[in-house]
Design a protein around this motif. Structure first.
Motif, PDB file in Angstrom:
ATOM      1  N   LYS A 174       0.830  -1.207   0.000  1.00 15.08           N
ATOM      2  CA  LYS A 174       0.000   0.000   0.000  1.00 15.08           C
ATOM      3  C   LYS A 174       0.862   1.254   0.000  1.00 15.08           C
ATOM      4  CE  LYS A 174      -4.186  -1.797   2.129  1.00 15.08           C
ATOM      5  NZ  LYS A 174      -3.935  -3.186   1.753  1.00 15.08           N
ATOM      6  N   PRO A 178      -2.124   8.479   0.132  1.00 15.07           N
ATOM      7  CA  PRO A 178      -3.596   8.448  -0.006  1.00 15.07           C
ATOM      8  C   PRO A 178      -4.312   8.292   1.329  1.00 15.07           C
ATOM      9  CG  PRO A 178      -2.575   7.025  -1.649  1.00 15.07           C
ATOM     10  CD  PRO A 178      -1.480   7.465  -0.722  1.00 15.07           C
ATOM     11  N   ALA A 179      -3.722   7.522   2.250  1.00 20.92           N
ATOM     12  CA  ALA A 179      -4.359   7.340   3.555  1.00 20.92           C
ATOM     13  C   ALA A 179      -4.300   8.631   4.367  1.00 20.92           C
ATOM     14  CB  ALA A 179      -3.667   6.212   4.310  1.00 20.92           C
ATOM     15  N   TRP A 278      -8.635  -0.507   2.687  1.00 16.40           N
ATOM     16  CA  TRP A 278      -7.890  -0.375   3.944  1.00 16.40           C
ATOM     17  C   TRP A 278      -8.836  -0.677   5.084  1.00 16.40           C
ATOM     18  CZ3 TRP A 278      -3.079   2.831   4.636  1.00 16.40           C
ATOM     19  CH2 TRP A 278      -2.437   3.055   3.420  1.00 16.40           C
ATOM     20  N   LEU A 284      -9.609   3.231  -0.934  1.00 13.77           N
ATOM     21  CA  LEU A 284      -8.953   4.509  -1.218  1.00 13.77           C
ATOM     22  C   LEU A 284      -8.366   4.446  -2.629  1.00 13.77           C
ATOM     23  CD1 LEU A 284      -7.025   5.164   2.133  1.00 13.77           C
ATOM     24  CD2 LEU A 284      -9.362   5.809   1.540  1.00 13.77           C
ATOM     25  N   SER A 287      -4.389   3.571  -3.929  1.00 19.53           N
ATOM     26  CA  SER A 287      -3.634   3.459  -2.681  1.00 19.53           C
ATOM     27  C   SER A 287      -2.920   2.115  -2.537  1.00 19.53           C
ATOM     28  CB  SER A 287      -4.586   3.631  -1.490  1.00 19.53           C
ATOM     29  OG  SER A 287      -5.481   2.535  -1.447  1.00 19.53           O
TER      30      SER A 287
END
Lengths: 365, 337
Positions: A174, A178-179, A278, A284, A287
């Protein structure tokens, strides 16, 4: 340990804490994104050193914690196949799937081996192919962020070069930015990011520019020693108090603004971004990392078709909200009662870097 | 409880405790067993006896600073020694894998003989079984040991005499054994000179007990490490234990390897260490006696028993923070002894 002790000197620590107290007037919430940071903060009792107006919250930066149940269910399904050897980092063993875990499957006889790097997995594949002349496939569970993705990419390239036809990677890799963006978009209340040190050695600091510019949230890339963490907190507080929003590198001994170009190139070459799920945050955009078609012969998802049980999410678990930093482990009804490190319900309790595990081990009062 | 035996059930931490309490103690009702001390202590007409048993499955069987044979003697002797008794007789049972080289077996046996002689214990009975290749890994050893209490010495495995103000002592650096075994593993490409601390502690312990009164409790921090012993003290007495991280002795290479691999040294196994709780008034004298011995030269007062934090272990971290130390909950390193 001279190379570490200078980052743990009590005098230095006291000085920085004094400096923080001297400039800090506002009530702030700072998020450490990385699980490694969470561990250091708990292990050294950093929170007990800070004034009450500074709150540290743990973010989604533990790769095991954000790995979905669906992924585990599929890994469990692979492990039940006669001709598959699973190779994995030890942390994944305990992660609960819908009805089983890799640890339980191992106890039932599945061939699951703990490795410390993808190179160990390649070694096993090599031996299986050459010495034992076996048809077995070796599947490496590739998890982690920008930090471990380059090693998975390098592993796949080595396998291709050596023509290792029995080596496969099941990618759950990942990407961090993006998170970090998703958390702000979801209106999680935070005033500053302690950005992950190891991820940034690969990516460099520019990937966080949009957070500072677009969202007016300061970012400091922090190292992993107590002095690093406290200095980074100081830098964040200073920016907040002065109403400045920029990306700073505290972890200068490892992180360069441009990052590790060679590692970035490796990721680019072998992986392509995809939307990914996630735990706690949902899907997302762009991601996750999927193995490119060019390397599909090493992609477990392409090469092994397997029936996977229906994924069931656990009832009462608030890992999602904990990962977002909205709730704290002690807000969870399951925490410490049903959900313990020995019998984890949610992902945050599974990994030693998870917020709940750290809270349970170091801060349970 | 889980449906299958998991590696964590052998960790010495919370999973082991659960297995012991939920399964073994459910069926075995002995009041002596129930105390779960390192040695069972029982009275005979003439004196008190300490009786213990242990199994050894360490992988690899030869490691830096010892081997499975030396470990079997030290582990058994120490379980008796920390109860306060003088170990005297040992039994040995071998479970051997078909195809195991006799020369390796001889090396193990020679090492057992040498260590037993040093510790002044006698191997008085034994047994040998061989299983098909692949049904066990090279050699497993099961032992039992018996020791006698000197007249003036009480059972040191009980925690009833521990009081606030008492001092906690350890006789040297922690985590040596676990990290030595780990770095001896072939599949683990790390070179180090870390030596296991594997040693018989009976002579040193008797030296202390014969010279001074006021030792209240002893235990050897093997699987589960120093943290597990401290947590047991706190939870059983419902008193607090306050430890200073800086005063816990550690070798530099061990600390580095733990750091590198992300292990918390507090949970790593020791095989030549005891934790001793003593009355504050004799602490310095005990340290003096320990410092005069090779096995105690790095002894240190690491903390105290307190009325604060009841039932909890609190660590003053190296950087001045505070944190709770808890029981090991998963497997840190399997097959370490």
């Amino acid at each position: 340990m001279d190379y570490i002790s200078e980052y743990r000197e009590t005098k230095k620590i006291e000085n920085i804490v004094e400096k923080i107290k001297a400039i800090s007037t506002k009530k702030v919430r700072l998020m450490e994104v990385c699980g490694g940071h969470t561990m250091v903060i708990f292990r050294f009792g950093i929170k007990s050193l800070l004034p009450d107006n500074i709150e540290l919250i743990s973010g989604p930066g533990c790769p095991v914690c954000v790995t979905s149940r669906k992924y585990i269910d599929k890994a469990v399904a692979y492990s039940r196949l006669e001709d598959v050897i699973i190779t994995t980092f030890g942390d994944l063993m305990k992660v609960p799937g819908s009805s089983s875990s890799l640890g339980q499957e191992k106890a039932r006889g599945a061939d699951i081996r703990i490795v410390y790097s993808i190179m160990d997995a390649i070694k096993i594949a090599r031996e299986i192919q050459s010495k034992h002349n076996s048809e077995k496939k070796v599947v490496f569970l590739g998890i982690g962020f920008e930090t471990t993705a380059p090693t998975s990419a390098a592993g796949i390239k080595i396998a291709k070069k050596e023509d290792l036809s029995n080596f496969l990677v099941y990618s759950a890799h990942k990407l961090m930015p993006p998170a970090m963006k998703a958390l702000i978009d979801e209106k999680v209340k935070l005033n500053g990011y302690l950005a992950p040190g190891h991820v940034s050695t690969v990516t460099g600091s520019k990937i966080y520019d949009f957070i500072a510019k677009k969202y007016n949230i300061p970012v400091v890339i922090a190292g992993f020693e107590p002095v690093d963490i406290l200095q980074s907190i100081y830098l964040l507080i200073k920016q907040i108090e002065e109403n400045k929003f920029k990306v700073q590198i505290q972890y200068k001994r490892a992180v360069k603004p441009e990052g590790n170009l060679k590692a970035q190139k490796l990721i680019q070459e072998v992986f392509e971004p995809r939307d990914d799920w996630w735990r706690g945050l949902g899907v997302l955009e762009n991601s996750g990392l999927k193995i490119r078609n060019k390397f599909e012969e090493y992609d477990a998802e392409e090469q092994i078709k397997v029936k996977v049980e229906k994924t069931v999410e656990p009832k009462g678990c608030i890992c999602g909200q904990i990962l977002k930093g909205v709730k704290c482990p002690k807000d969870c009804k399951l925490f410490g009662k049903v959900c313990k490190p020995i019998n984890p319900v949610g992902a945050c309790m599974v990994s030693s870097e998870g917020a709940c595990a750290a809270y349970y081990k170091y801060n349970r009062v | 409880m889980k449906k299958e035996v998991l590696i964590a059930h052998g960790s010495g931490g919370e999973a082991s405790q659960t297995l012991i309490k939920a399964l073994f103690l459910k069926y075995f009702k002995s009041s002596i067993l129930k105390k779960l001390t390192d040695s069972a202590v029982f009275e005979t007409d003439t004196s008190s006896l300490a009786f213990t048993t242990d199994s050894f499955v360490v992988d690899p069987i030869f490691f830096q600073g010892g081997d499975i044979g030396k470990l079997a003697v030290c582990g058994t002797v120490n379980d008796i020694a920390v109860s306060g008794a003088v170990p005297k007789y040992l039994s040995l049972s071998f479970i051997l894998e078909e195809g195991f080289p006799i020369k390796d077996l001889e090396k193990v046996v020679r090492s057992i003989a040498k260590e037993a002689e040093k510790a002044e214990v006698e191997i008085v009975t034994g047994d040998t079984k061989v299983v098909d290749k692949g049904k066990c890994d090279k050699v497993f050893i099961n032992t039992a040991g018996i020791g006698f209490f000197p007249k003036s010495v009480a059972n040191m495995g009980k925690m009833v005499n521990i009081r606030p103000g008492d001092v906690v002592i350890i006789n040297g650096s922690i985590a040596d054994h676990g990290m030595a075994v780990l770095s001896s593993r072939q599949d683990f490409d790390i070179e180090s000179d870390i030596q296991s601390d594997c040693a018989c502690l009976n002579h040193l312990i008797q030296k202390v007990l014969s010279q001074i009164e006021g030792v209240k409790f002893m235990r050897d921090p093997t699987r589960g490490g120093l943290a597990t012993v401290l947590v047991e003290i706190a939870s059983s007495t419902n008193l607090g234990v306050e430890i200073d991280e800086k005063s816990i002795p550690m070798k530099e290479d061990v600390e580095s390897l733990c750091e590198l691999l992300g292990f918390d040294p507090l949970y790593i196994a020791n095989e030549g260490k005891f934790v001793m709780v003593v009355d504050k008034s004799i602490a310095e004298k005990v340290i003096g006696i320990l410092h005069n011995n090779k096995l105690g030269k790095d002894s240190s007062i690491i903390g105290k028993v307190t009325e604060k934090y009841n039932g909890k272990v609190v660590l003053n971290t190296a950087v001045g923070g505070k944190r709770i130390v808890d029981m090991l909950t998963g497997e840190q390193l399997p097959r370490i002894c």
